[in-house]
Design a protein around this motif. Sequence first.
Motif, short mmCIF file in Angstrom:
data_model
loop_
_atom_site.label_atom_id
_atom_site.label_comp_id
_atom_site.label_asym_id
_atom_site.label_seq_id
_atom_site.Cartn_x
_atom_site.Cartn_y
_atom_site.Cartn_z
N VAL A 1 0.87 -1.17 0.00
CA VAL A 1 0.00 0.00 0.00
C VAL A 1 0.91 1.23 0.00
CG1 VAL A 1 -1.81 1.22 1.26
CG2 VAL A 1 -1.79 -1.29 1.21
N VAL A 2 1.90 1.21 0.87
CA VAL A 2 2.99 2.18 0.90
C VAL A 2 4.15 1.48 1.61
CG1 VAL A 2 2.19 3.33 3.01
CG2 VAL A 2 3.62 4.59 1.41
N ASN A 3 5.35 1.58 1.09
CA ASN A 3 6.46 0.81 1.66
C ASN A 3 7.79 1.50 1.43
OD1 ASN A 3 6.47 0.26 -1.13
ND2 ASN A 3 7.30 -1.78 -0.84
N THR A 4 8.79 1.05 2.18
CA THR A 4 10.15 1.55 2.01
C THR A 4 11.12 0.52 2.58
OG1 THR A 4 11.58 3.50 2.26
CG2 THR A 4 10.37 2.79 4.23
N PHE A 5 12.40 0.80 2.43
CA PHE A 5 13.41 0.01 3.13
C PHE A 5 14.52 0.95 3.56
CE2 PHE A 5 14.84 -0.44 -1.32
CZ PHE A 5 16.16 -0.01 -1.21
N GLY A 6 15.33 0.51 4.48
CA GLY A 6 16.44 1.30 5.00
C GLY A 6 16.96 0.63 6.24
N ASP A 7 17.14 1.42 7.32
CA ASP A 7 17.52 0.83 8.60
C ASP A 7 16.30 0.88 9.52
OD1 ASP A 7 17.41 3.39 9.84
OD2 ASP A 7 19.50 3.77 9.38
N PRO A 8 16.39 0.28 10.70
CA PRO A 8 15.21 0.26 11.59
C PRO A 8 14.68 1.67 11.93
CG PRO A 8 16.77 -1.40 12.30
CD PRO A 8 17.45 -0.61 11.21
N GLN A 9 15.56 2.65 12.05
CA GLN A 9 15.11 4.02 12.35
C GLN A 9 14.35 4.61 11.17
OE1 GLN A 9 18.34 2.93 12.83
NE2 GLN A 9 18.16 2.66 15.03
N ASP A 10 14.81 4.34 9.95
CA ASP A 10 14.09 4.80 8.75
C ASP A 10 12.66 4.23 8.76
OD1 ASP A 10 16.39 6.09 7.73
OD2 ASP A 10 17.00 4.28 6.63
N CYS A 11 12.56 2.94 9.07
CA CYS A 11 11.24 2.30 9.08
C CYS A 11 10.34 2.87 10.16
CB CYS A 11 11.39 0.79 9.24
SG CYS A 11 11.78 -0.03 7.67
N ALA A 12 10.89 3.11 11.35
CA ALA A 12 10.08 3.68 12.43
C ALA A 12 9.54 5.04 12.03
CB ALA A 12 10.90 3.76 13.72
N ALA A 13 10.38 5.87 11.44
CA ALA A 13 9.95 7.21 11.02
C ALA A 13 8.91 7.11 9.91
CB ALA A 13 11.15 8.03 10.55
N PHE A 14 9.14 6.22 8.94
CA PHE A 14 8.21 6.05 7.82
C PHE A 14 6.84 5.59 8.31
CE2 PHE A 14 6.34 3.54 4.36
CZ PHE A 14 6.43 4.42 3.31
N LEU A 15 6.83 4.62 9.19
CA LEU A 15 5.56 4.05 9.64
C LEU A 15 4.80 4.97 10.60
CD1 LEU A 15 6.47 0.30 10.03
CD2 LEU A 15 4.92 1.32 8.37
N SER A 16 5.51 5.89 11.24
CA SER A 16 4.83 6.78 12.19
C SER A 16 3.74 7.61 11.51
CB SER A 16 5.82 7.68 12.92
OG SER A 16 6.33 8.66 12.03
N GLY A 17 3.90 7.89 10.23
CA GLY A 17 2.89 8.65 9.51
C GLY A 17 2.22 7.88 8.40
N ALA A 18 2.46 6.58 8.32
CA ALA A 18 1.92 5.79 7.20
C ALA A 18 0.44 5.51 7.39
CB ALA A 18 2.68 4.47 7.07
N ARG B 1 -8.33 -0.91 -5.70
CA ARG B 1 -7.95 0.49 -5.52
C ARG B 1 -7.03 0.58 -4.30
NH1 ARG B 1 -10.10 4.85 -2.43
NH2 ARG B 1 -9.76 6.84 -3.45
N ILE B 2 -5.80 1.04 -4.52
CA ILE B 2 -4.80 1.13 -3.45
C ILE B 2 -4.38 2.59 -3.31
CG2 ILE B 2 -2.49 0.43 -2.72
CD1 ILE B 2 -2.86 -2.10 -4.46
N ARG B 3 -4.45 3.10 -2.08
CA ARG B 3 -3.99 4.45 -1.76
C ARG B 3 -3.10 4.38 -0.54
NH1 ARG B 3 -6.03 4.75 -5.95
NH2 ARG B 3 -7.56 6.21 -6.76
N GLY B 4 -1.92 4.98 -0.62
CA GLY B 4 -1.01 4.98 0.52
C GLY B 4 -0.33 6.32 0.67
N ARG B 5 0.06 6.62 1.92
CA ARG B 5 0.73 7.88 2.21
C ARG B 5 1.63 7.72 3.43
NH1 ARG B 5 0.04 13.06 1.16
NH2 ARG B 5 -1.88 12.74 -0.01
N SER B 6 2.77 8.39 3.37
CA SER B 6 3.63 8.56 4.53
C SER B 6 4.32 9.90 4.36
CB SER B 6 4.66 7.44 4.65
OG SER B 6 5.49 7.69 5.78
N GLY B 7 4.05 10.81 5.28
CA GLY B 7 4.61 12.15 5.16
C GLY B 7 4.14 12.80 3.88
N ALA B 8 5.08 13.38 3.12
CA ALA B 8 4.74 14.06 1.86
C ALA B 8 4.61 13.10 0.69
CB ALA B 8 5.81 15.11 1.55
#
Length: 169
Positions: free
Chosen positions: A69-86, A146-153
């Motif tokens: 729906v909305v996804n990313t990869f990086g380090d655990p801190q990147d994921c925590a920040a991404f998911l906080s607004g997902a 129909r898929i809609r996703g958002r995280s931050g901007a």
Amino acid sequence: MRLSSAELQGRWWTWAASEPEATNPVADRDGSACGRNQAHDVWFLAGTFGGRVERACEVPGGRPIAAPVVNTFGDPQDCAAFLSGAQGTVLLDGKVVEPETHRGAPITVEAAQGNPVTGEEGRFEVTGCGLWVQLPSLAPGKHSLRIRGRSGAFSTGVDYVLTVAATAV
């Protein structure tokens, strides 16, 4: 069949990073690349690099479907920040499907040269996270997804018309 978080994300990122931009399923504007490099046991669908598209895709019968729906990869801190607004919504034939939250799993990605998804090639280890859907195989015929996703901007949206083939007997 339900994939574990690590298997789902590692396999999806590898699939998404298996093609250069011209034939990449994430860069695809109409669905013409949706069948490229598909696995034999699950059918992956792609989001976008941002923005919305409409895609038509033929799916073999008997295959479960998995998509971010909305996804990313990086380090655990990147994921925590991404998911906080997902946040995200999924509608299958007009009915709500609740996305699953994958908080962060160590994954292995194998990326092809020139792919626009990972920005690098070769095999590497990262943490994958996001909101995901895993659907059982769909009945033969046409379906709307129909898929809609958002995280931050960042926001993404895909309207799929899926044509599921009858399963061979």
